[in-house]
Scaffold this active site. Structure first.
Site, PDB file in Angstrom:
ATOM      1  N   GLY A  12     -10.547  -5.662   7.348  1.00 23.72           N
ATOM      2  CA  GLY A  12     -10.081  -5.791   8.724  1.00 23.72           C
ATOM      3  C   GLY A  12      -8.614  -5.522   8.938  1.00 23.72           C
ATOM      4  N   SER A  13      -7.891  -5.150   7.889  1.00 23.79           N
ATOM      5  CA  SER A  13      -6.457  -4.889   7.978  1.00 23.79           C
ATOM      6  C   SER A  13      -6.187  -3.391   7.947  1.00 23.79           C
ATOM      7  CB  SER A  13      -5.732  -5.570   6.810  1.00 23.79           C
ATOM      8  OG  SER A  13      -4.493  -4.950   6.553  1.00 23.79           O
ATOM      9  N   PRO A  14      -5.566  -2.828   9.002  1.00 20.85           N
ATOM     10  CA  PRO A  14      -5.268  -1.397   8.982  1.00 20.85           C
ATOM     11  C   PRO A  14      -4.256  -1.027   7.893  1.00 20.85           C
ATOM     12  CG  PRO A  14      -4.234  -2.451  10.880  1.00 20.85           C
ATOM     13  CD  PRO A  14      -5.133  -3.463  10.261  1.00 20.85           C
ATOM     14  N   THR A  16      -4.159  -2.382   5.017  1.00 21.28           N
ATOM     15  CA  THR A  16      -4.969  -2.341   3.793  1.00 21.28           C
ATOM     16  C   THR A  16      -5.710  -1.018   3.681  1.00 21.28           C
ATOM     17  OG1 THR A  16      -5.187  -4.735   3.781  1.00 21.28           O
ATOM     18  CG2 THR A  16      -6.838  -3.501   2.548  1.00 21.28           C
TER      19      THR A  16
END
Length: 198
Positions: A12-14, A16
């Site tokens: 859910g982390s851009p 990442t």
């Protein structure tokens, strides 16, 4: 191959996603092994008192502008997902389940989910959308759903998240080279440097 990078990540982390596009290249350059460590970012935030940058409007706007700059530098696509932030509990259980039970398909699995989230902007907290994405990429949605209910899978994701907190992780992406923690996809140059000197 003794050099390794542990990559604590949540889909859910851009930031990442961007790290995910670059870390295999860095590991190839340095003859290092990339070890994926799925964790639950919501659990990390809860344990550490941290919050997503999106909760501060000015910081959130800047973050996406900055990520867009990095995407252009890396030569990779990035699209702001209109459904952000996304509840990734089921997704990260599925990722953990694939890693445990189908390691030969793990890379393709996370590749298709990262692409759906951060290139196509899909709503992956919607089960029907997840099922469609999985089917399009050759995965059986029912088999994946079954993995998310597996008690060993749930326990492994929880243990990974707890271990990350104990080791000082407070957000994603977080990478370890030995005992050195590097937070953020904008610290990949330090990861590369650490691997070259390890």
């Amino acid at each position: 191959m003794s050099k390794t990078v542990e990559f604590f990540f949540d889909l859910g982390s851009p930031a990442t996603y961007l790290a995910h596009t670059q870390l295999p290249k860095i590991c190839k350059q340095t003859d290092s092994q990339l070890i994926y460590r799925p964790m639950l970012l919501g659990g990390i935030f809860k344990a550490t008192g941290n919050v997503s940058p999106i909760t501060v409007p000015a910081k959130g706007r800047y973050m996406f502008q900055d990520l867009d700059r990095y995407a252009k530098r890396y030569g990779v696509p990035l699209k702001f997902n209109p459904n952000f932030p996304i509840n990734t509990l089921m997704l990260m259980r599925a990722v953990t389940g694939m890693q445990l039970h189908h390691p030969e398909r793990f890379q393709a699995f996370i590749d298709c989910l990262f692409h759906a989230l951060w290139v196509e902007g899909c709503s992956l907290d919607d089960p029907a959308t997840v099922a469609a994405v999985l089917t399009q990429n050759g995965f059986d949605p029912n088999e994946v759903l079954a993995l998310t209910a597996d008690e060993a899978v749930k326990a492994t994701l929880k243990e990974n998240t707890e271990e990350a907190v104990q080791r000082g992780v407070f957000g994603a992406p977080s990478m370890f080279v030995g005992d050195q923690l590097f937070f953020g996809q904008d610290r990949l140059d330090f990861v590369l440097e650490a691997l070259r000197t390890q």
